[in-house]
Design a protein around this motif. Structure first.
Motif, PDB file in Angstrom:
ATOM      1  N   SER A 129       0.777  -1.236  -0.044  1.00  0.00           N
ATOM      2  CA  SER A 129       0.082   0.061   0.094  1.00  0.00           C
ATOM      3  C   SER A 129       0.831   1.345  -0.169  1.00  0.00           C
ATOM      4  O   SER A 129       2.334   1.439   0.416  1.00  0.00           O
ATOM      5  CB  SER A 129      -0.804   0.160   1.250  1.00  0.00           C
ATOM      6  OG  SER A 129      -0.240   0.064   2.200  1.00  0.00           O
ATOM      7  N   TRP A 130       0.410   2.379  -0.570  1.00  0.00           N
ATOM      8  CA  TRP A 130       1.103   3.528  -0.573  1.00  0.00           C
ATOM      9  C   TRP A 130       1.295   3.811   1.089  1.00  0.00           C
ATOM     10  O   TRP A 130       2.702   4.433   0.936  1.00  0.00           O
ATOM     11  CB  TRP A 130       0.040   4.573  -0.917  1.00  0.00           C
ATOM     12  CG  TRP A 130       0.455   5.942  -1.062  1.00  0.00           C
ATOM     13  CD1 TRP A 130       1.485   6.631  -1.819  1.00  0.00           C
ATOM     14  CD2 TRP A 130       0.346   6.981   0.341  1.00  0.00           C
ATOM     15  NE1 TRP A 130       1.698   7.933  -1.369  1.00  0.00           N
ATOM     16  CE2 TRP A 130       0.835   8.270  -0.090  1.00  0.00           C
ATOM     17  CE3 TRP A 130      -0.260   6.798   1.467  1.00  0.00           C
ATOM     18  CZ2 TRP A 130       1.225   9.272   0.780  1.00  0.00           C
ATOM     19  CZ3 TRP A 130      -0.263   7.927   2.396  1.00  0.00           C
ATOM     20  CH2 TRP A 130       0.287   9.172   2.041  1.00  0.00           C
ATOM     21  N   PHE A 131       0.688   3.710   1.914  1.00  0.00           N
ATOM     22  CA  PHE A 131       0.703   4.139   3.291  1.00  0.00           C
ATOM     23  C   PHE A 131       1.968   3.314   3.647  1.00  0.00           C
ATOM     24  O   PHE A 131       3.173   4.005   4.383  1.00  0.00           O
ATOM     25  CB  PHE A 131      -0.393   3.894   3.987  1.00  0.00           C
ATOM     26  CG  PHE A 131      -0.270   4.195   5.569  1.00  0.00           C
ATOM     27  CD1 PHE A 131       0.098   5.197   6.219  1.00  0.00           C
ATOM     28  CD2 PHE A 131       0.080   3.015   6.425  1.00  0.00           C
ATOM     29  CE1 PHE A 131       0.426   5.371   7.497  1.00  0.00           C
ATOM     30  CE2 PHE A 131       0.507   3.159   7.632  1.00  0.00           C
ATOM     31  CZ  PHE A 131       0.445   4.281   8.333  1.00  0.00           C
ATOM     32  N   LYS A 132       2.250   1.981   3.327  1.00  0.00           N
ATOM     33  CA  LYS A 132       3.203   1.215   4.064  1.00  0.00           C
ATOM     34  C   LYS A 132       4.490   1.836   3.169  1.00  0.00           C
ATOM     35  O   LYS A 132       5.571   1.829   3.904  1.00  0.00           O
ATOM     36  CB  LYS A 132       2.987  -0.218   3.741  1.00  0.00           C
ATOM     37  CG  LYS A 132       4.072  -1.247   4.131  1.00  0.00           C
ATOM     38  CD  LYS A 132       3.501  -2.632   4.393  1.00  0.00           C
ATOM     39  CE  LYS A 132       4.368  -3.431   5.381  1.00  0.00           C
ATOM     40  NZ  LYS A 132       3.877  -4.370   5.968  1.00  0.00           N
ATOM     41  N   ARG A 133       4.504   2.157   2.059  1.00  0.00           N
ATOM     42  CA  ARG A 133       5.712   2.410   1.253  1.00  0.00           C
ATOM     43  C   ARG A 133       6.278   3.731   1.867  1.00  0.00           C
ATOM     44  O   ARG A 133       7.199   4.125   2.300  1.00  0.00           O
ATOM     45  CB  ARG A 133       5.568   2.646  -0.316  1.00  0.00           C
ATOM     46  CG  ARG A 133       5.415   1.125  -0.875  1.00  0.00           C
ATOM     47  CD  ARG A 133       5.735   1.057  -2.120  1.00  0.00           C
ATOM     48  NE  ARG A 133       4.975   2.261  -2.904  1.00  0.00           N
ATOM     49  CZ  ARG A 133       3.742   2.250  -3.650  1.00  0.00           C
ATOM     50  NH1 ARG A 133       3.063   0.913  -3.866  1.00  0.00           N
ATOM     51  NH2 ARG A 133       3.246   3.198  -4.198  1.00  0.00           N
ATOM     52  N   ALA A 134       5.196   4.807   1.885  1.00  0.00           N
ATOM     53  CA  ALA A 134       5.656   6.135   2.332  1.00  0.00           C
ATOM     54  C   ALA A 134       5.929   5.964   3.963  1.00  0.00           C
ATOM     55  O   ALA A 134       7.031   6.444   4.045  1.00  0.00           O
ATOM     56  CB  ALA A 134       4.267   6.852   2.301  1.00  0.00           C
TER      57      ALA A 134
END
Ligand code: UDP
Ligand code: MG
Length: 328
Positions: A129-134
């Motif tokens: 997910s975008w959140f995990k990567r960021a």
């Protein structure tokens, strides 16, 4: 006793019935020509993972299985694996095939070139997910800024550790474990191999944000006391502001006494100086707490790389006791 194998592959497993067979097949393939053991650590799975592992171990004597009584968490499961791995080199890899087992061959090559820690660097993280990567991106950068230890960026637990590194990590008794940082802490030569992180082969992530948060707190508290020093820094800042403000107020009071409300000057000066004083005391307490935390971790004070014309004393922390290049 049988000679220890060259390579141990440690795989933490928590409810991975959907990928286990596939995982075993890929690992067996890359290690088919090697003197290797595959050590699965079942972290209290509630699905059929344990039964699958039993089956695998019956068919293939190179498969070893360690079953924990309940779910102790990923870092604890890997720690258990490191305690029981016998190899001269130990590779840690997740069961979900996000990290390609084929990279192990390259890891081994680097190890033979003389590196003690070889980690995979995630250049692309697909399927996350975008959140995990960021959050991972920023977290590693902040941690690196704050910590004295050279913790590499964008790196997970997928890595090879040489026997001396595993011995040092096994001698680190701390409970809140952040293995990536601990491997870097040992100070041995490290290098990275870039790779593309795949989406999970099957199943879903067992690292909800709650656990990610806990791991990041463990990393921060385990590898930096910088947050505890904030008190001292703020105290200095407030003291400077208080000094400037006090001078200004007193000058105002003397030159334009009518402009100021009665009592305001003394109130402001007192509040500012008290604030600075309190922050300073908190900072002092922080310094002690930081030292207590460091003592409580019980890590070895130093790690010996090698010695010349000298036998390391018996009571020293474990590390590379043998001559360089031995056991390769
Ligand atoms: N894992 C574990 N115990 C746990 C959570 C996860 O042993 O409490 C294992 C899991 O089976 C997998 C690895 O640790 O092999 C990494 O977990 P996951 O893939 O869920 O994490 P993510 O890749 O999403 O960060
Ligand atoms: Mg995963």
């Amino acid at each position: 006793m049988k000679n220890p194998p060259l390579l141990s592959i440690v795989v933490p497993v928590y409810n991975e019935e959907a990928v286990l067979l596939q995982c075993y097949r890929r690992l067996a393939e890359v290690s088919s020509d090697l003197d290797a053991e595959i050590l699965f650590v079942d972290d209290g799975s509630r699905d059929h993972s344990a039964a699958i592992l039993d089956g695998l171990a019956q068919r293939d004597p190179r498969v070893k299985v360690l079953l924990l009584t309940r779910n102790f968490g990923h870092q604890a499961a890997v720690t258990a694996g490191l305690h029981h791995a016998c190899g001269q080199a130990v590779v840690v890899i997740d069961a979900d095939l996000q990290d390609p087992p084929e990279l192990i061959t390259e890891f081994l090559r680097r190890w033979q070139q003389g590196y003690d820690v070889v980690y995979g660097i995630r250049t692309v993280r697909s399927g996350e997910s975008w959140f995990k990567r960021a959050s991972a991106h920023w977290f590693y950068r902040i941690l690196r800024r704050l910590s004295d230890v050279d913790i590499p960026l964008d790196v997970g637990d997928f890595r090879l550790l040489s026997r001396p590194v595993v011995d040092v990590i096994n001698a680190m008794p701390e409970h809140h474990r952040f293995l990536r940082g601990m491997a870097a802490w040992t100070g041995f030569r490290q290098t990275g191999v870039p790779y593309v992180r795949q989406p999970r082969a099957a199943g879903h992530s067992k690292y909800p944000w709650r656990r990610m948060w806990r791991l990041s707190v463990d990393a921060l508290t385990g590898f930096t006391v910088a947050p505890l020093r904030i008190g001292t820094r703020l105290a200095l800042l407030v003291a400077v502001i208080a000094a400037i403000f006090s001078v200004w107020l007193i000058v105002q009071k003397m030159t334009h006494p009518a402009n100021l409300v009665l009592g305001w000057t003394s109130l402001m000066v007192t509040v500012l100086w008290l604030g600075a004083l309190q922050l300073g005391v908190i900072g002092m307490v922080g310094e002690y707490v930081g030292r207590i935390a460091e003592e409580a971790r019980g890590r070895p004070l130093y790690v010996i790389g090698r010695t010349v014309n000298l036998e390391p004393a018996e009571s020293i922390p474990p590390g590379r006791r043998s001559m360089p290049g031995s056991g390769r």
